[in-house]
Scaffold this motif. Structure first.
Motif, PDB file in Angstrom:
ATOM      1  N   ALA A  41      46.437  -3.511 100.769  1.00  0.00           N
ATOM      2  CA  ALA A  41      46.118  -4.487  99.720  1.00  0.00           C
ATOM      3  C   ALA A  41      44.680  -4.948  99.913  1.00  0.00           C
ATOM      4  CB  ALA A  41      47.067  -5.675  99.783  1.00  0.00           C
ATOM      5  N   GLU A  42      44.123  -5.487  98.860  1.00  0.00           N
ATOM      6  CA  GLU A  42      42.775  -6.063  98.936  1.00  0.00           C
ATOM      7  C   GLU A  42      42.868  -7.473  99.491  1.00  0.00           C
ATOM      8  OE1 GLU A  42      41.067  -5.918  95.026  1.00  0.00           O
ATOM      9  OE2 GLU A  42      41.507  -3.776  94.806  1.00  0.00           O
ATOM     10  N   LYS A  43      41.769  -7.899 100.124  1.00  0.00           N
ATOM     11  CA  LYS A  43      41.723  -9.261 100.652  1.00  0.00           C
ATOM     12  C   LYS A  43      40.853 -10.137  99.751  1.00  0.00           C
ATOM     13  CE  LYS A  43      42.416  -8.147 105.524  1.00  0.00           C
ATOM     14  NZ  LYS A  43      41.874  -8.295 106.888  1.00  0.00           N
ATOM     15  N   ASP A  44      41.185 -11.428  99.741  1.00  0.00           N
ATOM     16  CA  ASP A  44      40.344 -12.377  99.007  1.00  0.00           C
ATOM     17  C   ASP A  44      39.194 -12.829  99.897  1.00  0.00           C
ATOM     18  OD1 ASP A  44      41.365 -14.321 100.757  1.00  0.00           O
ATOM     19  OD2 ASP A  44      42.755 -15.144  99.273  1.00  0.00           O
ATOM     20  N   GLU A  45      38.401 -13.754  99.403  1.00  0.00           N
ATOM     21  CA  GLU A  45      37.216 -14.208 100.152  1.00  0.00           C
ATOM     22  C   GLU A  45      37.566 -14.915 101.459  1.00  0.00           C
ATOM     23  OE1 GLU A  45      38.466 -17.129  97.077  1.00  0.00           O
ATOM     24  OE2 GLU A  45      37.779 -15.074  96.900  1.00  0.00           O
ATOM     25  N   ASP A  46      38.796 -15.404 101.586  1.00  0.00           N
ATOM     26  CA  ASP A  46      39.230 -16.063 102.818  1.00  0.00           C
ATOM     27  C   ASP A  46      39.893 -15.097 103.802  1.00  0.00           C
ATOM     28  OD1 ASP A  46      38.403 -18.582 101.846  1.00  0.00           O
ATOM     29  OD2 ASP A  46      40.326 -18.864 100.819  1.00  0.00           O
ATOM     30  N   GLY A  47      39.952 -13.825 103.438  1.00  0.00           N
ATOM     31  CA  GLY A  47      40.547 -12.826 104.316  1.00  0.00           C
ATOM     32  C   GLY A  47      42.055 -12.679 104.177  1.00  0.00           C
ATOM     33  N   ASN A  48      42.637 -13.323 103.156  1.00  0.00           N
ATOM     34  CA  ASN A  48      44.082 -13.216 102.913  1.00  0.00           C
ATOM     35  C   ASN A  48      44.356 -12.052 101.958  1.00  0.00           C
ATOM     36  OD1 ASN A  48      44.677 -15.633 104.389  1.00  0.00           O
ATOM     37  ND2 ASN A  48      43.881 -16.784 102.641  1.00  0.00           N
ATOM     38  N   TYR A  49      45.433 -11.344 102.210  1.00  0.00           N
ATOM     39  CA  TYR A  49      45.805 -10.249 101.321  1.00  0.00           C
ATOM     40  C   TYR A  49      46.254 -10.800  99.973  1.00  0.00           C
ATOM     41  CZ  TYR A  49      45.476  -6.945 105.139  1.00  0.00           C
ATOM     42  OH  TYR A  49      45.013  -6.173 106.164  1.00  0.00           O
ATOM     43  N   ARG A  50      45.814 -10.150  98.902  1.00  0.00           N
ATOM     44  CA  ARG A  50      46.162 -10.550  97.539  1.00  0.00           C
ATOM     45  C   ARG A  50      47.428  -9.798  97.114  1.00  0.00           C
ATOM     46  NH1 ARG A  50      41.397  -8.720  94.524  1.00  0.00           N
ATOM     47  NH2 ARG A  50      42.702  -9.221  92.734  1.00  0.00           N
ATOM     48  N   PRO A  51      48.562 -10.514  96.946  1.00  0.00           N
ATOM     49  CA  PRO A  51      49.838  -9.865  96.627  1.00  0.00           C
ATOM     50  C   PRO A  51      49.787  -8.941  95.414  1.00  0.00           C
ATOM     51  CG  PRO A  51      50.185 -12.176  97.126  1.00  0.00           C
ATOM     52  CD  PRO A  51      48.701 -11.971  97.067  1.00  0.00           C
ATOM     53  N   GLU A  52      48.999  -9.302  94.404  1.00  0.00           N
ATOM     54  CA  GLU A  52      48.956  -8.491  93.183  1.00  0.00           C
ATOM     55  C   GLU A  52      48.241  -7.152  93.366  1.00  0.00           C
ATOM     56  OE1 GLU A  52      45.266 -11.101  93.054  1.00  0.00           O
ATOM     57  OE2 GLU A  52      47.357 -11.366  93.642  1.00  0.00           O
ATOM     58  N   THR A  53      47.643  -6.927  94.545  1.00  0.00           N
ATOM     59  CA  THR A  53      46.935  -5.661  94.793  1.00  0.00           C
ATOM     60  C   THR A  53      47.652  -4.748  95.780  1.00  0.00           C
ATOM     61  OG1 THR A  53      45.587  -6.528  96.621  1.00  0.00           O
ATOM     62  CG2 THR A  53      44.716  -6.842  94.380  1.00  0.00           C
ATOM     63  N   VAL A  54      48.864  -5.118  96.185  1.00  0.00           N
ATOM     64  CA  VAL A  54      49.613  -4.318  97.164  1.00  0.00           C
ATOM     65  C   VAL A  54      49.861  -2.914  96.608  1.00  0.00           C
ATOM     66  CG1 VAL A  54      51.814  -4.074  98.380  1.00  0.00           C
ATOM     67  CG2 VAL A  54      50.690  -6.302  98.268  1.00  0.00           C
ATOM     68  N   ARG A  55      49.639  -1.910  97.472  1.00  0.00           N
ATOM     69  CA  ARG A  55      49.854  -0.505  97.101  1.00  0.00           C
ATOM     70  C   ARG A  55      50.635   0.195  98.208  1.00  0.00           C
ATOM     71  NH1 ARG A  55      44.858   2.527  94.579  1.00  0.00           N
ATOM     72  NH2 ARG A  55      46.297   4.125  95.225  1.00  0.00           N
ATOM     73  N   ILE A  56      51.416   1.159  97.796  1.00  0.00           N
ATOM     74  CA  ILE A  56      52.123   2.025  98.739  1.00  0.00           C
ATOM     75  C   ILE A  56      51.692   3.446  98.421  1.00  0.00           C
ATOM     76  CG2 ILE A  56      54.368   2.911  99.467  1.00  0.00           C
ATOM     77  CD1 ILE A  56      55.530   0.163  98.850  1.00  0.00           C
ATOM     78  N   GLU A  57      51.225   4.165  99.450  1.00  0.00           N
ATOM     79  CA  GLU A  57      50.715   5.519  99.247  1.00  0.00           C
ATOM     80  C   GLU A  57      51.260   6.457 100.316  1.00  0.00           C
ATOM     81  OE1 GLU A  57      46.311   5.553  98.420  1.00  0.00           O
ATOM     82  OE2 GLU A  57      46.529   3.511  99.224  1.00  0.00           O
ATOM     83  N   PHE A  58      51.322   7.736  99.969  1.00  0.00           N
ATOM     84  CA  PHE A  58      51.703   8.789 100.905  1.00  0.00           C
ATOM     85  C   PHE A  58      50.607   9.851 100.923  1.00  0.00           C
ATOM     86  CE2 PHE A  58      55.709   6.916  99.675  1.00  0.00           C
ATOM     87  CZ  PHE A  58      56.431   6.884 100.849  1.00  0.00           C
ATOM     88  N   ASN A  59      50.330  10.407 102.071  1.00  0.00           N
ATOM     89  CA  ASN A  59      49.405  11.531 102.170  1.00  0.00           C
ATOM     90  C   ASN A  59      50.129  12.860 102.006  1.00  0.00           C
ATOM     91  OD1 ASN A  59      47.065   9.987 102.640  1.00  0.00           O
ATOM     92  ND2 ASN A  59      47.615   9.764 104.787  1.00  0.00           N
ATOM     93  N   ASN A  60      51.428  12.879 102.204  1.00  0.00           N
ATOM     94  CA  ASN A  60      52.222  14.096 102.156  1.00  0.00           C
ATOM     95  C   ASN A  60      52.329  14.580 100.709  1.00  0.00           C
ATOM     96  OD1 ASN A  60      54.652  15.759 101.845  1.00  0.00           O
ATOM     97  ND2 ASN A  60      54.985  15.318 104.019  1.00  0.00           N
ATOM     98  N   LYS A  61      51.793  15.775 100.440  1.00  0.00           N
ATOM     99  CA  LYS A  61      51.768  16.293  99.067  1.00  0.00           C
ATOM    100  C   LYS A  61      53.167  16.546  98.523  1.00  0.00           C
ATOM    101  CE  LYS A  61      50.939  21.093 100.461  1.00  0.00           C
ATOM    102  NZ  LYS A  61      52.041  21.851  99.938  1.00  0.00           N
TER     103      LYS A  61
END
Length: 130
Positions: free
Chosen positions: A76-96
């Motif tokens: 996830a992306e962090k805000d200016e205070d270093g906290n993760y922004r819930p609306e930017t959470v992502r789940i990814e896989f490298n396995n094709k």
């Protein structure tokens, strides 16, 4: 747990008396035996387990378990205070292969054809190793 005996009794490594004990609750099958039974029935071994998720904690536990066992990445992306922004959470896989299956699932889901359970079962029964 009731099993169809005619299918199972012909499968190597599955004893009729053991199946009766499973059916009556005298014994509980171990994972390797469940794998044999699932193969004989043409289903996924996970169908025998309660995978229902009822709380956010259960969902988090499942995701953590998947992350530890695969190449899944939660970010996830962090805000200016270093906290993760819930609306930017992502789940990814490298396995094709995982990404391909997920793409096929999204296509299935977009069709919104709940009657076509065969296609979903085909995707779930894919047994390509991670």
């Amino acid at each position: 747990m009731r099993f169809v005996k005619p299918v199972l009794v012909d499968y190597p490594g599955i004893n009729v008396s053991t199946i009766k004990k499973y059916e009556t609750g005298i014994r509980t099958p171990k994972h390797d035996q469940l794998c044999k039974i699932a193969t004989a029935l043409g289903i996924n071994v996970n169908d025998f387990y309660d995978n229902n998720i009822h709380t956010t904690g259960e969902l988090l536990s499942a995701l953590i378990s998947i992350e530890k066992q695969t190449d899944m990445k939660i970010s996830a992306e962090k805000d200016e205070d270093g906290n993760y922004r819930p609306e930017t959470v992502r789940i990814e896989f490298n396995n094709k292969d995982v990404n391909m299956l997920l793409s096929q699932y999204l296509t299935y889901k977009d069709r919104n054809d709940s009657e076509d359970t065969f296609e979903l079962e085909r995707l779930i029964l894919t047994d390509t190793p991670l």
